[in-house]
Design a protein around this motif. Structure first.
Motif, PDB file in Angstrom:
ATOM      1  N   GLY A  97       0.809  -1.214   0.000  1.00 23.61           N
ATOM      2  CA  GLY A  97       0.000   0.000   0.000  1.00 23.61           C
ATOM      3  C   GLY A  97       0.842   1.264   0.000  1.00 23.61           C
ATOM      4  N   ILE A  98       1.910   1.271   0.786  1.00 27.99           N
ATOM      5  CA  ILE A  98       2.792   2.448   0.825  1.00 27.99           C
ATOM      6  C   ILE A  98       3.443   2.664  -0.528  1.00 27.99           C
ATOM      7  N   ILE A  99       3.942   1.581  -1.129  1.00 27.06           N
ATOM      8  CA  ILE A  99       4.574   1.706  -2.452  1.00 27.06           C
ATOM      9  C   ILE A  99       3.575   2.239  -3.475  1.00 27.06           C
ATOM     10  N   LEU A 102       2.990   5.919  -2.946  1.00 24.27           N
ATOM     11  CA  LEU A 102       4.136   6.779  -3.251  1.00 24.27           C
ATOM     12  C   LEU A 102       4.468   6.808  -4.745  1.00 24.27           C
ATOM     13  N   VAL A 103       4.537   5.635  -5.365  1.00 22.86           N
ATOM     14  CA  VAL A 103       4.987   5.588  -6.761  1.00 22.86           C
ATOM     15  C   VAL A 103       3.982   4.929  -7.693  1.00 22.86           C
ATOM     16  N   GLY A 104       3.004   4.221  -7.141  1.00 21.24           N
ATOM     17  CA  GLY A 104       2.001   3.560  -7.967  1.00 21.24           C
ATOM     18  C   GLY A 104       2.399   2.135  -8.333  1.00 21.24           C
ATOM     19  N   LEU A 105       1.440   1.236  -8.315  1.00 17.84           N
ATOM     20  CA  LEU A 105       1.633  -0.149  -8.728  1.00 17.84           C
ATOM     21  C   LEU A 105       0.502  -0.530  -9.671  1.00 17.84           C
ATOM     22  N   ASN A 106       0.814  -1.365 -10.660  1.00 19.38           N
ATOM     23  CA  ASN A 106      -0.264  -1.791 -11.552  1.00 19.38           C
ATOM     24  C   ASN A 106      -1.114  -2.852 -10.865  1.00 19.38           C
ATOM     25  N   ALA A 107      -2.297  -3.072 -11.402  1.00 24.56           N
ATOM     26  CA  ALA A 107      -3.267  -3.965 -10.771  1.00 24.56           C
ATOM     27  C   ALA A 107      -2.740  -5.391 -10.645  1.00 24.56           C
ATOM     28  N   LYS A 108      -1.975  -5.846 -11.633  1.00 31.00           N
ATOM     29  CA  LYS A 108      -1.457  -7.215 -11.610  1.00 31.00           C
ATOM     30  C   LYS A 108      -0.515  -7.434 -10.435  1.00 31.00           C
ATOM     31  N   ASN A 109       0.419  -6.507 -10.232  1.00 35.88           N
ATOM     32  CA  ASN A 109       1.375  -6.643  -9.134  1.00 35.88           C
ATOM     33  C   ASN A 109       0.669  -6.594  -7.777  1.00 35.88           C
TER      34      ASN A 109
END
Length: 361
Positions: A97-99, A102-109
């Motif tokens: 959640g923090i990552i 801060l920088v965004g994660l795609n839905a798959k990851n």
């Protein structure tokens, strides 16, 4: 025991009250804001890292209470492998959640991380092994229960994440659900030194956050959103409590509990039903399942003319109404019939909202 619950709540509340203003100031310095766009309801840039305070606030309160309890030789030792698996899984969700904030994660990851976190529970032999007659199903084998458990955890995590669309909604629903789980554990006098304290600690952190989320002012730099670090942590915690309540374990649950699967379904019915409805809507209309939209119940209520706070109150009234209805119907009706009535009520509520939207359009 009540003194430990109160102490956990107040200590976590104090930690949250200290951490949250510091997080707001940090977001201001680093320009970490949730910016408005066409699918969001807020109009100003708002700090989005409020959920960072949840995990540490809860852990501080839990650790202090754990130390005091463990110092008393007459009291039950409250930590076990299930608690450890929960904390490992929660740590995964918290970091993800923090990552993402801060920088965004795609839905798959994010989805892969959620599965890994959910798998921590079956690895500790904590999984759903009985549906207690729901849809006529009772005991289920591990090879069925383990994937159901992982699916349940991931589903609840995303349900809380997706309903976090207006001020206070995910937080207030989670406070109600946490209070419900805590009451259940106290009623049956089990896990009294572990999960009740965890629930009280999370509630304290949430109440501190909700003060700034609901009553803070963007122009005065006192408002903050929980972000994914908060919603994923809340969802995982609620999922863990749901599985723990539903699991039929003869060593701990030494008595019959025909409501064991119905109870968590009741506490989390509104976010679960909302995700199911939105998913079916997207499938029916051929929309991508993982694309964000403004078709959740809070968006619809606002299109029907309600303000954010009015929509929040309306959804909380629906949630509490479901609690009351299910309490009144059980055990006169079976869990299957009760859930069917809940679904019918939710369909009728959404139909009324749709008619109101068409009327004012």
């Amino acid at each position: 025991m009540n003194i430990y619950l109160l102490g956990a709540f107040l200590l976590s509340l104090t930690c949250g009250a200290i951490f949250t203003p510091a997080i707001i100031e940090y977001c201001k310095r680093k320009k970490l804001y949730d910016l408005p766009n066409e699918r969001k309801v807020h109009k100003n840039a708002i700090p989005r890292l409020g959920g960072i305070s949840f995990f540490p606030s809860m852990i501080v309160s839990f650790a202090v209470c754990l130390f005091i309890i463990s110092s008393n030789d007459d009291m039950e030792r409250p930590f076990n492998i299930w608690s450890a698996s929960y904390l490992v899984g929660l740590s995964i969700m918290y970091i993800v959640g923090i990552i993402d904030d801060l920088v965004g994660l795609n839905a798959k990851n994010k989805f892969v991380a959620q599965i890994c976190a959910a798998a921590m529970l079956p690895m500790a032999r904590l999984y759903i092994n009985d549906l207690y007659g729901l849809f006529g199903i009772h005991e289920i084998p591990a090879f069925v229960g383990i994937p159901i458990t992982i699916f349940t955890i991931v589903f609840i995590v995303n349900a809380i994440n997706l309903i976090d669309g207006i001020d206070g909604l995910a937080g207030c629903i989670s406070v109600l659900a946490l209070a419900g789980f805590m009451t259940y554990f106290i009623h049956y006098d089990v896990f009294r030194n572990t999960y009740t304290i965890l629930a009280a600690g999370m509630m304290g952190a949430l109440v501190a956050f909700l003060y700034y989320n609901l009553f803070g002012k963007a122009e005065k730099n006192t408002k903050i959103f929980m972000g994914d670090s908060g919603s994923l942590s809340l969802g995982y915690t609620l999922g863990f409590f749901a599985v723990k309540t539903a699991m039929d374990h003869p060593v701990i649950w030494t008595f019959t509990r025909p409501e064991a699967f119905l109870y968590p379904l009741t506490l989390l019915f509104v976010p679960i039903a909302d995700v199911v409805r939105v998913t079916l809507f997207r499938l029916f209309h051929g929309y991508p399942l993982f694309n964000a939209d403004k078709n959740h119940i809070h968006h619809k209520l606002m299109r029907a003319g309600l303000s954010q706070h009015q929509a929040l109150i309306a959804i909380l009234m629906i949630t509490i109404g479901i609690y009351g209805i299910n309490y009144a119907m059980y055990p006169t009706l079976t869990p299957t019939v009760i859930i069917g009535i809940n679904i019918l009520i939710y369909i009728l509520v959404n139909t009324a909202i749709n008619l109101r939207i068409r009327h004012i359009s």
